[in-house]
Design an enzyme around this catalytic site. Structure first.
Site, mmCIF file in Angstrom:
data_model
loop_
_atom_site.group_PDB
_atom_site.id
_atom_site.type_symbol
_atom_site.label_atom_id
_atom_site.label_comp_id
_atom_site.label_asym_id
_atom_site.label_seq_id
_atom_site.Cartn_x
_atom_site.Cartn_y
_atom_site.Cartn_z
ATOM 1 N N TYR A 1 -21.389 101.779 133.624
ATOM 2 C CA TYR A 1 -21.809 103.089 134.120
ATOM 3 C C TYR A 1 -23.313 103.305 134.014
ATOM 4 O O TYR A 1 -23.873 104.127 134.736
ATOM 5 C CB TYR A 1 -21.098 104.201 133.335
ATOM 6 N N LYS B 1 -12.230 91.912 127.855
ATOM 7 C CA LYS B 1 -11.985 90.812 128.782
ATOM 8 C C LYS B 1 -12.788 89.623 128.255
ATOM 9 O O LYS B 1 -13.685 89.090 128.929
ATOM 10 C CB LYS B 1 -12.408 91.237 130.208
ATOM 11 N N ASP C 1 -6.173 92.976 131.255
ATOM 12 C CA ASP C 1 -5.180 92.856 132.335
ATOM 13 C C ASP C 1 -3.756 92.956 131.800
ATOM 14 O O ASP C 1 -2.954 93.776 132.265
ATOM 15 C CB ASP C 1 -5.413 91.581 133.177
ATOM 16 N N ASP D 1 -11.844 104.314 131.225
ATOM 17 C CA ASP D 1 -11.633 105.244 132.331
ATOM 18 C C ASP D 1 -10.306 104.926 133.031
ATOM 19 O O ASP D 1 -9.459 105.796 133.241
ATOM 20 C CB ASP D 1 -12.794 105.132 133.329
ATOM 21 N N ASP E 1 -6.365 106.999 132.648
ATOM 22 C CA ASP E 1 -5.592 107.570 133.767
ATOM 23 C C ASP E 1 -4.202 106.923 133.819
ATOM 24 O O ASP E 1 -3.194 107.601 134.091
ATOM 25 C CB ASP E 1 -6.300 107.354 135.115
HETATM 26 C C1 IPM Z 1 -13.669 110.727 134.015
HETATM 27 C C2 IPM Z 1 -14.153 110.609 135.449
HETATM 28 C C3 IPM Z 1 -15.624 110.267 135.489
HETATM 29 C C4 IPM Z 1 -15.783 108.910 134.812
HETATM 30 C C5 IPM Z 1 -16.297 110.275 136.863
HETATM 31 C C6 IPM Z 1 -16.114 111.567 137.580
HETATM 32 C C7 IPM Z 1 -17.771 109.968 136.750
HETATM 33 O O1 IPM Z 1 -13.381 109.699 136.159
HETATM 34 O O2 IPM Z 1 -14.203 111.569 133.278
HETATM 35 O O3 IPM Z 1 -12.741 110.024 133.635
HETATM 36 O O4 IPM Z 1 -15.567 107.871 135.475
HETATM 37 O O5 IPM Z 1 -16.127 108.882 133.636
HETATM 38 MN MN MN Z 2 -11.638 109.014 135.053
#
Ligand code: IPM
Ligand code: MN
Ligand code: NAD
Length: 359
Positions: free
Chosen positions: A141, A187, A219, A243, A247
């Site tokens: 990032y 990784k 993975d 990240d 999710d």
């Molecule tokens: C999160 C989001 C952010 C990230 C984006 C919006 C920059 O996906 O907070 O998880 O990737 O950190």
């Molecule tokens: Mn995210």
């Protein structure tokens, strides 16, 4: 006690869930005799529209001077064409870097009532209780060099030992306070940064004799996370893996809308935000799940205000709302965002204890 909380509602469903979170913040603070001053500022697409930049200087200055920052989410189709520093996400990345919040805690639990709602088998998800500790201010990032022209683009993943150590320390410490298990995800069979990551975390293990550490490749870990999630206690990983995996872990909880997060540094204000985005397709319809944002307020009381009982009361209030079937569409119900937020406020003990509190 008097505290200042800066809110950055952002775009899409961000403002809708933040309004509910702030209502909970006010009532919970009143119950604990905390005077809370809430100050709202611009970030993301709205900031681009109104101030020409995704992170205006006033927003950043206010956030730095606050006791804690509560963020909704940023981004949306209107701003998707923007690139580089003008991206809405760049505002969020700039904020995280400026606050130096290198450790992003993303707790994942499944409420018993939502076990049947998840797309996974109930016996797989029942009782899941894990925390992803995502490194938040390094890696792909932020790595330099970074550039793009018509035919080529470069991103860089860079980590120093010090960056790895400070986030791993947060994860090891958390593991000592929980079930004593830490899984470090990397990784290391491909990336140099992951080699350093694995070696650094392994070396630190000697300092934490009560923690059992294991390493996993990202993975196969992605599969393990949804096949054997109850094995997991604390998971520590670099920014981008964290990240993606967080999710994925939202599948365990039943919805992305359920998960809160706390981003913490060595000192200074913590940053609290649900892990979801701006969900443009349901924005403005009063349909978003506000529980992730509200549970982020619980984390704010726990980590920035050192009020664990208030945090627990907010978590219990959300649990009781789910028990009572106050469910937004993403978790199988038809409650609106505002009804779910009002139900949490009504379920807080603060309502009875704090006479005269109106919002
Ligand atoms: C999160 C989001 C952010 C990230 C984006 C919006 C920059 O996906 O907070 O998880 O990737 O950190
Ligand atoms: Mn995210
Ligand atoms: P998203 O998280 O916005 O949505 C993914 C899916 O989850 C969608 O189906 C959405 O409707 C659903 N969802 C998310 N939050 C929900 C909630 N609270 N209640 C009910 N349903 C919910 O991810 P996306 O669609 O990939 O991204 C949309 C925009 O959000 C993009 O511009 C992206 O950059 C941005 N984004 C911002 C953040 C942040 O600011 N922290 C995080 C992720 C994505």
């Amino acid at each position: 006690m008097s505290v200042r909380v800066v809110t950055l509602p952002g775009d899409g469903i961000g403002p809708e869930v933040t309004v509910q979170a702030v209502a909970v913040l006010r009532v919970a603070a009143a119950s604990a005799d905390i005077d809370v001053l809430v100050e709202e500022h611009l970030i993301g697409g709205h900031a681009i529209d109104e101030a020409g930049t995704p992170l205006p200087a006033e927003s950043l200055a206010a956030a730095k001077a606050a006791d804690a920052v509560l963020l909704g989410a940023v981004g949306g189709p209107k701003w998707d064409h923007l690139s580089g520093d003008q991206r809405t996400g760049a505002g969020l990345l700039g904020l995280r870097a400026a606050l130096e919040v290198f450790a992003n805690l993303r707790p994942v639990r499944v409420h018993p009532r939502l076990v049947e709602h998840t797309v996974l088998r109930p016996d797989v998800v029942r009782g899941v209780d894990l925390v992803v500790v995502r490194e938040l201010t390094g890696g792909a990032y932020y790595g330099q060099p970074r550039h793009r022209d018509e035919t080529t683009a470069v991103d860089t993943i860079a980590y120093s030992r010090a960056e790895i150590e400070r986030v791993a320390r947060v994860a090891f410490t958390l593991a000592t306070e929980r079930r004593g298990r830490l899984t470090s995800v990397d990784k290391a069979n491909v990336l140099m940064t992951s080699e350093l990551w694995r070696q650094t975390v392994s070396t630190m293990a000697a300092e934490y004799p009560t923690v059992s550490l294991d390493h996993a490749l990202v993975d196969s870990f992605a599969m393990h996370l949804v096949t054997h999630p109850r094995d997991l206690d604390v998971v520590v990983t670099e920014n981008m893996f964290g990240d993606i995996l967080s999710d994925e872990s939202a599948v365990l909880a039943g919805s992305l809308g359920m998960l809160p997060s706390a981003s913490l540094g060595a000192s200074g204000p913590g940053l609290y935000e649900p892990i979801h985005g701006t969900a443009p397709e349901i924005a403005g319809q009063d349909r978003a799940n506000p529980y992730g944002a509200i549970l982020s307020v619980a984390l704010l009381f726990r980590h920035s205000l050192q009020r664990p009982q208030v945090a627990a009361a907010i978590e219990a209030a959300v649990e009781s709302c789910i028990d009572n079937g106050v469910l937004t569409a993403d978790i199988g119900g038809s409650a609106s965002t505002s009804a779910a937020g009002a139900a949490v406020v009504a379920a807080l003990p603060a309502r009875r204890a704090a006479a005269g509190v109106t919002s």
